[in-house]
Design an enzyme around this catalytic site. Structure first.
Site, PDB file in Angstrom:
ATOM      1  N   SER A  69       7.095  -1.870  -7.987  1.00  0.00           N
ATOM      2  CA  SER A  69       8.016  -0.749  -7.739  1.00  0.00           C
ATOM      3  C   SER A  69       7.331   0.539  -7.295  1.00  0.00           C
ATOM      4  O   SER A  69       8.022   1.486  -6.920  1.00  0.00           O
ATOM      5  CB  SER A  69       8.842  -0.467  -8.986  1.00  0.00           C
ATOM      6  OG  SER A  69       9.844  -1.453  -9.096  1.00  0.00           O
ATOM      7  N   LYS A  72       8.362   1.713  -3.964  1.00  0.00           N
ATOM      8  CA  LYS A  72       9.623   2.433  -3.739  1.00  0.00           C
ATOM      9  C   LYS A  72       9.401   3.884  -3.329  1.00  0.00           C
ATOM     10  O   LYS A  72      10.268   4.508  -2.724  1.00  0.00           O
ATOM     11  CB  LYS A  72      10.496   2.355  -5.003  1.00  0.00           C
ATOM     12  CG  LYS A  72      10.903   0.918  -5.357  1.00  0.00           C
ATOM     13  CD  LYS A  72      11.580   0.817  -6.716  1.00  0.00           C
ATOM     14  CE  LYS A  72      11.918  -0.622  -7.075  1.00  0.00           C
ATOM     15  NZ  LYS A  72      12.447  -0.753  -8.461  1.00  0.00           N
ATOM     16  N   TYR A 196      12.666  -6.574   0.600  1.00  0.00           N
ATOM     17  CA  TYR A 196      12.365  -5.880  -0.664  1.00  0.00           C
ATOM     18  C   TYR A 196      11.305  -6.639  -1.479  1.00  0.00           C
ATOM     19  O   TYR A 196      10.337  -6.057  -1.976  1.00  0.00           O
ATOM     20  CB  TYR A 196      13.668  -5.712  -1.457  1.00  0.00           C
ATOM     21  CG  TYR A 196      13.483  -5.253  -2.874  1.00  0.00           C
ATOM     22  CD1 TYR A 196      13.230  -3.921  -3.181  1.00  0.00           C
ATOM     23  CD2 TYR A 196      13.560  -6.163  -3.939  1.00  0.00           C
ATOM     24  CE1 TYR A 196      13.052  -3.505  -4.500  1.00  0.00           C
ATOM     25  CE2 TYR A 196      13.399  -5.756  -5.246  1.00  0.00           C
ATOM     26  CZ  TYR A 196      13.138  -4.427  -5.521  1.00  0.00           C
ATOM     27  OH  TYR A 196      12.954  -4.024  -6.821  1.00  0.00           O
ATOM     28  N   TYR A 244      12.173   4.666 -15.047  1.00  0.00           N
ATOM     29  CA  TYR A 244      13.401   4.047 -15.578  1.00  0.00           C
ATOM     30  C   TYR A 244      13.861   4.768 -16.833  1.00  0.00           C
ATOM     31  O   TYR A 244      13.830   6.004 -16.875  1.00  0.00           O
ATOM     32  CB  TYR A 244      13.179   2.540 -15.832  1.00  0.00           C
ATOM     33  CG  TYR A 244      12.527   1.842 -14.667  1.00  0.00           C
ATOM     34  CD1 TYR A 244      13.174   1.821 -13.438  1.00  0.00           C
ATOM     35  CD2 TYR A 244      11.293   1.231 -14.765  1.00  0.00           C
ATOM     36  CE1 TYR A 244      12.592   1.188 -12.350  1.00  0.00           C
ATOM     37  CE2 TYR A 244      10.715   0.602 -13.679  1.00  0.00           C
ATOM     38  CZ  TYR A 244      11.367   0.584 -12.485  1.00  0.00           C
ATOM     39  OH  TYR A 244      10.801  -0.025 -11.418  1.00  0.00           O
TER      40      TYR A 244
HETATM   41  N1  GLU Z   1       9.986  -6.511  -7.768  1.00  0.00           N
HETATM   42  C1  GLU Z   1      10.354  -6.077  -9.094  1.00  0.00           C
HETATM   43  C2  GLU Z   1      11.831  -6.339  -9.325  1.00  0.00           C
HETATM   44  O1  GLU Z   1      12.607  -6.125  -8.431  1.00  0.00           O
HETATM   45  C3  GLU Z   1      10.051  -4.614  -9.209  1.00  0.00           C
HETATM   46  C4  GLU Z   1      10.375  -4.031 -10.561  1.00  0.00           C
HETATM   47  C5  GLU Z   1       9.364  -3.007 -11.012  1.00  0.00           C
HETATM   48  O2  GLU Z   1       8.236  -2.976 -10.560  1.00  0.00           O
HETATM   49  O3  GLU Z   1       9.711  -2.195 -11.870  1.00  0.00           O
HETATM   50  O4  GLU Z   1      12.221  -6.761 -10.377  1.00  0.00           O
END
Ligand code: GLU
Length: 309
Positions: A69, A72, A196, A244
């Protein structure tokens, strides 16, 4: 505080690395992506890349890991470059207070994710970059952006990790289909998620990630990749939403914008001063690197870099 010397940085990072090496509770490696479950949790790296171009690192700083992530941050920068403020019609700018993969809010909020850093929001962001381009072209643009920022072409997608997540990513498929049902996904879920999953499967070393993060400190020796206005806003979102449902705790403990990934990496920005990458594969209950968080907490204290003084 007097400016820190190269010797100071080396000593601070080595101290942190020694303290982390001694820790026995290292968190739990993400196992919902089978390929990530195989990673040795004993590894640790920290790298700092300063605005003036100097870099320091300690631990396994040249071992590639799955950025997950953390990608992102780069896709948000690309999407804002492509769509400008129109992106905000499709995704919000508020912390979710829920798990990274939660579907709960999406129903209440009619398929418009809270922010670009939770999975649903990142999927929409990737969907936005896909407009008018193929997945291969889009992934090419993402890699080009990261390689330019890192000033390093040796950054690649780990196909085994991408495959592993494609085979098991049912939760993300559920999010994508739900948003498609609300008209907030413009491409077929397979197409957007294929892109993604591959962006999440980019491998980088801590040294490369710290270097790439310098686009968020307006480093003077870099090509300008994002306007100072956007840099400020991306940093704001990293501070409020980058961890998060652990974002408040990260701000409280570290006091710097950061974005975590379930590969155990965190990119942290000391605005105007430095980009920092930490990596320790074991995660806490919120899916953020357990020792990585502790390491940057120590670094922020030793450098006095918290934005809160
Ligand atoms: N590729 C992971 C997912 O979509 C990324 C989540 C993360 O790194 O927090 O679950």
């Amino acid at each position: 505080m007097a400016p820190l010397t190269a010797m100071d940085f080396a000593a601070i990072l080595d101290d942190i690395e020694h303290a982390m090496a001694a820790r026995t509770d290292r968190g739990r490696v993400a196992d919902y992506i089978p390929e990530l479950a195989r990673i040795d949790p004993a590894q640790f790296a920290i790298a700092v890349s300063l605005a003036d171009g100097r870099s320091f690192a300690s631990g396994n700083a040249d071992t590639p890991f799955s950025i997950q992530s953390v990608s992102k941050v780069f896709t948000l920068a690309l999407a804002l470059g492509k769509l400008g403020d129109r992106l905000w019609t499709r995704v919000g700018r508020e912390p979710s207070g829920l798990a990274f993969n939660s579907i709960l809010q999406l129903e209440h909020e009619k398929g418009r994710p809270r922010n670009p850093f939770i999975n649903s929001g990142a999927i929409v962001t990737t969907d936005a970059i896909l407009e008018g381009a193929t997945p291969a072209e889009t992934l090419g643009a993402i890699l080009r952006f990261i390689r330019t920022a890192a000033d390093d072409d040796d950054i690649h997608i780990n196909e085994a990790v991408a495959r592993s997540e494609t085979e098991t990513g049912h939760g993300n498929f559920a999010l994508a289909h739900y948003m498609r049902a609300h008209g907030n996904l413009h491409h077929a879920p397979e197409l957007t998620l294929g892109t993604y999953f591959h962006q999440c499967a980019i491998d980088m070393t801590a040294r490369q990630l710290a270097r790439a993060g310098r686009f968020l400190i307006n480093a003077p020796d870099m090509p300008r990749m994002v306007s100072p206005d956007r840099v400020r806003r991306i940093n704001a979102l990293m501070m409020t939403c980058g961890h998060y449902d652990g974002s408040g705790d990260f701000a409280f403990r570290v006091g710097l914008p950061g974005k975590s990934g379930v590969g155990g990496g965190i990119l942290v920005i000391a605005p105007g001063r430095a980009a920092i990458a930490v990596w320790s594969p074991g995660l806490n209950a919120q899916g953020n690197s357990l020792l990585g968080t502790e390491a940057v907490e120590r670094l922020a204290r030793a450098t006095g870099w918290s934005v809160f003084g």
